[in-house]
Design a protein around this motif. Structure first.
Motif, PDB file in Angstrom:
ATOM      1  N   ALA A  15       0.885  -1.092  -0.024  1.00 51.23           N
ATOM      2  CA  ALA A  15      -0.021   0.099  -0.083  1.00 51.23           C
ATOM      3  C   ALA A  15       0.845   1.509  -0.018  1.00 51.23           C
ATOM      4  O   ALA A  15       0.433   2.304  -0.479  1.00 51.23           O
ATOM      5  CB  ALA A  15      -0.994  -0.048   1.347  1.00 51.23           C
ATOM      6  N   GLU A  16       1.879   1.238   0.895  1.00 50.88           N
ATOM      7  CA  GLU A  16       3.095   2.445   0.721  1.00 50.88           C
ATOM      8  C   GLU A  16       3.527   2.575  -0.566  1.00 50.88           C
ATOM      9  O   GLU A  16       3.618   3.825  -0.845  1.00 50.88           O
ATOM     10  CB  GLU A  16       3.992   2.211   1.997  1.00 50.88           C
ATOM     11  CG  GLU A  16       4.978   3.236   2.123  1.00 50.88           C
ATOM     12  CD  GLU A  16       4.322   4.888   2.326  1.00 50.88           C
ATOM     13  OE1 GLU A  16       5.088   5.666   2.066  1.00 50.88           O
ATOM     14  OE2 GLU A  16       3.342   4.820   2.761  1.00 50.88           O
ATOM     15  N   LEU A  17       4.039   1.506  -1.218  1.00 50.44           N
ATOM     16  CA  LEU A  17       4.517   1.486  -2.499  1.00 50.44           C
ATOM     17  C   LEU A  17       3.542   2.046  -3.642  1.00 50.44           C
ATOM     18  O   LEU A  17       3.936   3.016  -4.419  1.00 50.44           O
ATOM     19  CB  LEU A  17       5.066   0.340  -2.970  1.00 50.44           C
ATOM     20  CG  LEU A  17       6.159  -0.221  -2.211  1.00 50.44           C
ATOM     21  CD1 LEU A  17       6.670  -1.679  -2.792  1.00 50.44           C
ATOM     22  CD2 LEU A  17       7.575   0.713  -2.480  1.00 50.44           C
ATOM     23  N   ARG A  18       2.285   1.670  -3.504  1.00 54.99           N
ATOM     24  CA  ARG A  18       1.173   2.136  -4.226  1.00 54.99           C
ATOM     25  C   ARG A  18       0.879   3.750  -4.026  1.00 54.99           C
ATOM     26  O   ARG A  18       1.077   4.344  -5.077  1.00 54.99           O
ATOM     27  CB  ARG A  18       0.032   1.407  -4.298  1.00 54.99           C
ATOM     28  CG  ARG A  18      -1.127   1.752  -5.126  1.00 54.99           C
ATOM     29  CD  ARG A  18      -2.148   0.903  -5.091  1.00 54.99           C
ATOM     30  NE  ARG A  18      -1.740  -0.270  -5.590  1.00 54.99           N
ATOM     31  CZ  ARG A  18      -2.464  -1.059  -6.455  1.00 54.99           C
ATOM     32  NH1 ARG A  18      -3.900  -0.628  -6.400  1.00 54.99           N
ATOM     33  NH2 ARG A  18      -2.097  -2.010  -7.061  1.00 54.99           N
ATOM     34  N   ARG A  19       1.041   3.964  -3.035  1.00 51.81           N
ATOM     35  CA  ARG A  19       0.679   5.557  -2.645  1.00 51.81           C
ATOM     36  C   ARG A  19       1.971   6.223  -3.219  1.00 51.81           C
ATOM     37  O   ARG A  19       1.572   7.448  -3.814  1.00 51.81           O
ATOM     38  CB  ARG A  19       0.553   5.698  -1.018  1.00 51.81           C
ATOM     39  CG  ARG A  19       0.394   7.146  -0.678  1.00 51.81           C
ATOM     40  CD  ARG A  19       0.441   7.407   0.672  1.00 51.81           C
ATOM     41  NE  ARG A  19       1.873   7.262   1.230  1.00 51.81           N
ATOM     42  CZ  ARG A  19       2.738   8.155   0.975  1.00 51.81           C
ATOM     43  NH1 ARG A  19       2.371   9.665   0.517  1.00 51.81           N
ATOM     44  NH2 ARG A  19       4.048   8.411   1.463  1.00 51.81           N
ATOM     45  N   ARG A  20       3.028   6.032  -2.892  1.00 55.52           N
ATOM     46  CA  ARG A  20       4.392   6.680  -3.583  1.00 55.52           C
ATOM     47  C   ARG A  20       4.180   6.620  -4.849  1.00 55.52           C
ATOM     48  O   ARG A  20       4.485   7.669  -5.453  1.00 55.52           O
ATOM     49  CB  ARG A  20       5.461   5.955  -2.915  1.00 55.52           C
ATOM     50  CG  ARG A  20       5.773   6.151  -1.648  1.00 55.52           C
ATOM     51  CD  ARG A  20       7.292   5.558  -1.078  1.00 55.52           C
ATOM     52  NE  ARG A  20       7.542   5.932   0.352  1.00 55.52           N
ATOM     53  CZ  ARG A  20       8.586   5.654   0.717  1.00 55.52           C
ATOM     54  NH1 ARG A  20       9.816   5.174  -0.067  1.00 55.52           N
ATOM     55  NH2 ARG A  20       8.773   5.725   2.105  1.00 55.52           N
TER      56      ARG A  20
END
Length: 84
Positions: A15-20
Motif C-alpha cells: 500500500a505504501e509503494l502504491r501510494r508513493r
C-alpha cells in the motif's frame, strides 16, 4: 519471482509503494501540465512577435529609397546653390 523469506511482503508495504507511485505520477502529470501551459504561452508570444515583426517590415523604408531621396535632395541643393 519468489518472496525472500527474510523479508516477507506485507500488505502495508504494498500500500505504501502504491501510494508513493500515485504521488509520483501525480507530480509528473502536474509538471507535464505546467510544461504544456508554458509551451502554449511561448507559442502565443512567438506568434505575437512574428506579427509585430511583419508589421514593422511592412512600414519600414527600404534603404535604396532613402538613398535615392537623399541623392535627389543633394542634387536639388547643389543646383539651387549654383543658380543663386
Amino acid at each position: 519471482m519468489t518472496p525472500d523469506p527474510e523479508h516477507p511482503v506485507v500488505p502495508e508495504d504494498i500500500a505504501e509503494l502504491r501510494r508513493r507511485l500515485d504521488v509520483g505520477i501525480a507530480r509528473m502529470e502536474g509538471h507535464l501540465a505546467l510544461l504544456t501551459q508554458r509551451d502554449e504561452q511561448n507559442a502565443k508570444e512567438q506568434d505575437d512577435l512574428h506579427a509585430r515583426l511583419t508589421a514593422l517590415e511592412h512600414t519600414r523604408w527600404p534603404l535604396p529609397t532613402v538613398a535615392a531621396l537623399t541623392a535627389v535632395g543633394a542634387l536639388v541643393v547643389a543646383v539651387w546653390q549654383l543658380l543663386r
